[in-house]
Design a protein around this motif. Structure first.
Motif, short mmCIF file in Angstrom:
data_model
loop_
_atom_site.label_atom_id
_atom_site.label_comp_id
_atom_site.label_asym_id
_atom_site.label_seq_id
_atom_site.Cartn_x
_atom_site.Cartn_y
_atom_site.Cartn_z
N GLN A 199 0.81 -1.21 0.00
CA GLN A 199 0.00 0.00 0.00
C GLN A 199 0.85 1.27 0.00
OE1 GLN A 199 -1.62 1.05 4.18
NE2 GLN A 199 -1.54 -1.18 4.18
N CYS A 200 2.16 1.12 0.08
CA CYS A 200 3.05 2.28 0.14
C CYS A 200 3.83 2.50 -1.15
CB CYS A 200 4.03 2.12 1.30
SG CYS A 200 3.25 2.07 2.93
N ARG A 201 3.41 1.88 -2.24
CA ARG A 201 4.17 1.99 -3.49
C ARG A 201 4.24 3.43 -3.99
NH1 ARG A 201 2.04 -3.43 -6.73
NH2 ARG A 201 3.20 -4.94 -5.46
N GLU A 202 3.14 4.18 -3.86
CA GLU A 202 3.15 5.58 -4.28
C GLU A 202 4.17 6.38 -3.48
OE1 GLU A 202 -0.59 7.85 -5.18
OE2 GLU A 202 -1.53 6.00 -4.47
N ILE A 203 4.23 6.10 -2.20
CA ILE A 203 5.19 6.81 -1.33
C ILE A 203 6.62 6.46 -1.71
CG2 ILE A 203 6.07 6.98 1.02
CD1 ILE A 203 3.27 6.76 2.05
N LEU A 204 6.88 5.18 -1.95
CA LEU A 204 8.23 4.76 -2.33
C LEU A 204 8.66 5.45 -3.62
CD1 LEU A 204 8.06 0.94 -1.49
CD2 LEU A 204 9.29 2.71 -0.23
N ASP A 205 7.72 5.54 -4.56
CA ASP A 205 8.03 6.21 -5.83
C ASP A 205 8.31 7.70 -5.59
OD1 ASP A 205 7.70 3.87 -7.23
OD2 ASP A 205 5.65 4.30 -7.86
N MET A 206 7.48 8.34 -4.78
CA MET A 206 7.66 9.75 -4.49
C MET A 206 9.00 10.02 -3.83
SD MET A 206 5.35 12.16 -1.99
CE MET A 206 5.80 13.87 -1.67
N LEU A 207 9.42 9.12 -2.96
CA LEU A 207 10.67 9.30 -2.22
C LEU A 207 11.88 8.71 -2.94
CD1 LEU A 207 9.40 8.47 1.40
CD2 LEU A 207 9.68 10.73 0.35
N SER A 208 11.65 8.18 -4.16
CA SER A 208 12.71 7.56 -4.96
C SER A 208 13.40 6.43 -4.20
CB SER A 208 13.75 8.62 -5.38
OG SER A 208 13.14 9.65 -6.14
N LEU A 209 12.59 5.62 -3.52
CA LEU A 209 13.09 4.47 -2.77
C LEU A 209 12.55 3.19 -3.38
CD1 LEU A 209 12.56 5.66 0.92
CD2 LEU A 209 14.70 5.68 -0.37
N GLY A 210 13.34 2.14 -3.31
CA GLY A 210 12.88 0.83 -3.74
C GLY A 210 12.41 0.02 -2.54
N ALA A 211 11.77 -1.11 -2.84
CA ALA A 211 11.31 -1.97 -1.75
C ALA A 211 12.49 -2.46 -0.92
CB ALA A 211 10.53 -3.16 -2.33
N SER A 212 13.62 -2.68 -1.58
CA SER A 212 14.81 -3.15 -0.84
C SER A 212 15.29 -2.09 0.14
CB SER A 212 15.93 -3.51 -1.82
OG SER A 212 16.30 -2.39 -2.61
N ASP A 213 15.19 -0.81 -0.26
CA ASP A 213 15.56 0.28 0.65
C ASP A 213 14.65 0.27 1.88
OD1 ASP A 213 17.55 1.47 -1.07
OD2 ASP A 213 15.91 2.25 -2.28
N ALA A 214 13.35 0.11 1.65
CA ALA A 214 12.38 0.10 2.75
C ALA A 214 12.65 -1.05 3.71
CB ALA A 214 10.97 0.03 2.20
N HIS A 215 12.92 -2.22 3.15
CA HIS A 215 13.16 -3.38 4.00
C HIS A 215 14.46 -3.23 4.79
CE1 HIS A 215 9.80 -6.01 3.07
NE2 HIS A 215 9.91 -5.69 1.79
N GLN A 216 15.45 -2.58 4.20
CA GLN A 216 16.72 -2.38 4.92
C GLN A 216 16.54 -1.40 6.07
OE1 GLN A 216 19.74 -4.07 4.32
NE2 GLN A 216 20.09 -3.19 6.36
N ILE A 217 15.79 -0.33 5.82
CA ILE A 217 15.52 0.65 6.89
C ILE A 217 14.71 -0.01 8.00
CG2 ILE A 217 14.25 2.76 7.47
CD1 ILE A 217 14.97 3.76 4.61
N LEU A 218 13.74 -0.81 7.62
CA LEU A 218 12.95 -1.54 8.61
C LEU A 218 13.83 -2.47 9.44
CD1 LEU A 218 10.33 -2.58 9.91
CD2 LEU A 218 10.05 -4.11 7.94
#
Length: 236
Positions: free
Chosen positions: A208-227
């Motif tokens: 549900q956060c794909r729009e946010i990831l695109d806006m922030l120029s982040l990939g799913a891998s970036d999100a999982h690493q930060i998590l």
């Protein structure tokens, strides 16, 4: 005797205290209305005596009634997790101030505390296991408004910066957050990370956060690493 920096560090991990510090510091008397967005700046403006006065006033306020069945430790964990994640997201993306993002992440659930404090009997009737749309619907039916709405109202009533208030109101609505601005987007993503990190949402819950990831120029891998990195801070 406390130095201002020491006071700011002590205060900066408590959502209610940060909110009050920002509210007082954003008063017109300090010449920076709607511009104080972190505890360090607030404490600097208020000075040692002013900061201690805010701390004592909050300490003297009546606690949340037991009737609310409010789990403060869980609230604090979720708030601090979101703050840490928001700071990391802001740094990685470069789209928002890490300090502002951290402060806003800490305050994203302020509405929950406000509702529990103001309407303890009604709040205590809510199912504590409810999350997402089911939670907001239940809050609206029992309390008259949801916790994101309550948080927004309280933030504006306490004169917190508009970007913080808006981010609080959209932290559960990724689509709205992307339209609101980078701070709101960062906090909505961080709020999702907090849900995953403390076991409320599934580990693959970034769909549900794909729009946010695109806006922030982040990939799913970036999100999982930060998590992963943030989770390590709270579950070493």
């Amino acid at each position: 005797h406390y130095a201002i920096r020491d006071l700011a560090v002590i205060c900066s991990s408590d959502p209610a205290l940060v909110a009050r510090l920002l509210g007082v510091a954003n008063a017109a008397a300090y010449g920076m209305p709607d511009r104080v967005d972190n505890a360090n700046l607030a404490a600097t403006l208020l000075g040692t005596a002013g900061t201690i006065k805010v701390v004592k006033a909050l300490a003297d306020a009546p606690p949340v009634s037991p009737a609310a069945r409010f789990d403060y430790p869980a609230f604090l964990l979720r708030s601090r997790f979101c703050a840490a994640a928001a700071q990391a997201i802001a740094r990685t993306s470069g789209k928002a101030s890490p300090v502002t993002a951290c402060t806003t992440g800490l305050l994203h659930k302020l509405g929950l505390l406000a509702l529990a404090w103001l309407l303890p009997e009604e709040f205590g009737k809510l199912d504590p296991q409810l999350e997402g749309p089911a939670r907001w619907k239940s809050e609206g039916a029992l309390l008259g408004l949801s916790h994101p709405e309550a948080g927004h109202l309280l933030a504006r009533n306490w004169r917190l910066p508009i970007m913080i208030a808006r981010a609080i109101s959209t932290h559960h609505s990724p689509g709205e957050a992307t339209k609101t601005g980078p701070v709101a987007a960062v906090v909505a993503l961080a709020a999702r990370m907090a849900e995953i990190g403390i076991g409320i949402a599934p580990q693959d819950g970034f769909d549900q956060c794909r729009e946010i990831l695109d806006m922030l120029s982040l990939g799913a891998s970036d999100a999982h690493q930060i998590l992963k990195d943030t989770s390590t801070m709270f579950n070493p």
